[in-house]
Write a protein that holds these residues in place. Structure first.
Motif, short mmCIF file in Angstrom:
data_model
loop_
_atom_site.label_atom_id
_atom_site.label_comp_id
_atom_site.label_asym_id
_atom_site.label_seq_id
_atom_site.Cartn_x
_atom_site.Cartn_y
_atom_site.Cartn_z
N PRO A 86 24.71 -22.28 14.27
CA PRO A 86 23.53 -22.40 15.15
C PRO A 86 23.75 -21.82 16.54
O PRO A 86 22.83 -21.23 17.12
CB PRO A 86 23.29 -23.92 15.21
N GLY A 87 24.94 -21.97 17.10
CA GLY A 87 25.19 -21.42 18.42
C GLY A 87 25.22 -19.91 18.43
O GLY A 87 24.78 -19.27 19.40
N LEU A 88 25.73 -19.32 17.36
CA LEU A 88 25.77 -17.87 17.25
C LEU A 88 24.37 -17.29 17.13
O LEU A 88 24.10 -16.20 17.63
CB LEU A 88 26.62 -17.48 16.03
N ARG A 89 23.47 -17.99 16.49
CA ARG A 89 22.11 -17.49 16.29
C ARG A 89 21.18 -17.82 17.46
O ARG A 89 20.07 -17.29 17.53
CB ARG A 89 21.53 -18.05 15.00
N ARG A 90 21.63 -18.67 18.40
CA ARG A 90 20.75 -19.13 19.47
C ARG A 90 20.90 -18.26 20.73
O ARG A 90 21.56 -18.60 21.69
CB ARG A 90 21.07 -20.59 19.80
N ASP A 91 20.25 -17.09 20.71
CA ASP A 91 20.21 -16.30 21.93
C ASP A 91 19.19 -16.91 22.87
O ASP A 91 18.32 -17.69 22.47
CB ASP A 91 19.90 -14.83 21.63
N VAL A 92 19.29 -16.58 24.15
CA VAL A 92 18.45 -17.22 25.17
C VAL A 92 17.66 -16.17 25.93
O VAL A 92 18.21 -15.39 26.71
CB VAL A 92 19.31 -18.05 26.15
N ASP A 93 16.36 -16.15 25.68
CA ASP A 93 15.46 -15.26 26.40
C ASP A 93 14.42 -16.01 27.22
O ASP A 93 13.87 -15.46 28.18
CB ASP A 93 14.73 -14.33 25.42
N THR A 94 14.13 -17.24 26.84
CA THR A 94 13.07 -18.01 27.48
C THR A 94 13.59 -19.40 27.84
O THR A 94 14.67 -19.81 27.42
CB THR A 94 11.86 -18.16 26.53
#
Length: 219
Positions: A183-191
């Motif tokens: 989950p952390g690898l897939r959780r990029d942060v744009d918003t």
């Protein structure tokens, strides 16, 4: 491992946060640290591609690993093409292949605030020994990781619907077999919503420090 990073003043334009530049730097710092700690058998080094001198100075480790069993080197190089994300990644892949010959090359999003080294290990171990592999972001449309086996081209197609574009270009899709295990690898942060989701997973120390400071100042 290649991490692209915009100049901090232009990074994370969709992230409505008063400390947006500081957060972009912190998330890249945590991402690079997690990648460097994934293990020397899989990550020979981390290459930060950026034209931001503050980011280079803050994130790079001086080009030397701490020990044979410690974190890998984090090296910063300028984005010589300076024409956007995909040219930066192609440039970084060429530099990485020369610096760490015999190793594969992977492109990793630099905004993975909740990335754990074990998650990256799982994805890299799942990548094939020949060809390319791709992992989708949490939304399923973007790309957080693109891998190329030793001697093969990275062929990055980042942008709108990049995951589908990478699959169409022949990359093996790792998303379904890994699914919720990373989950952390897939959780990029744009918003801001992405940031809240990352905080629930547990962000790295640099990101946490920026968020704690912002909360203290707001109080």
């Amino acid at each position: 491992m290649v991490l692209p990073l915009k100049r901090l003043g232009a990074a994370k334009s969709r992230l409505e946060h008063p400390d947006r530049a500081a957060l972009a730097l912190a998330m890249a710092t945590d991402t690079a640290a997690a990648a460097a700690a994934a293990g020397p058998d899989l990550v020979a080094g981390v290459l930060l591609v950026t034209n931001d001198p503050a980011a280079s100075a803050a994130i790079a480790s001086g080009g030397l690993a701490e020990s044979d069993d410690g974190p890998a080197a984090v090296v910063a190089v300028p984005d010589l093409p300076d024409r956007g994300l995909n040219p930066a990644l192609r440039h970084g892949a060429r530099v990485a292949a020369r610096r760490w010959p015999g190793h594969g090359v992977a492109a990793l999003s630099a905004d993975l605030a909740a990335l754990r080294p074990g998650e990256l290990r799982a994805a890299l171990l799942a990548a094939p020994s020949a060809g390319r592999a791709v992992l989708a972001d949490a939304a399923g449309t973007g790309t957080v990781l693109l891998c190329a086996a030793p001697g093969g081209p990275l062929l990055p197609y980042f942008g709108v619907d990049s995951h589908a574009r990478h699959v169409r270009s022949g990359a093996l899709d790792l998303t379904e077999p890994l699914a919720a295990a990373v989950p952390g690898l897939r959780r990029d942060v744009d918003t801001v919503a992405d940031l809240a989701a990352a905080r629930l997973l547990g962000v790295g120390p640099a990101t946490r420090a920026v968020l704690d400071s912002a909360a203290a100042n707001a109080g």
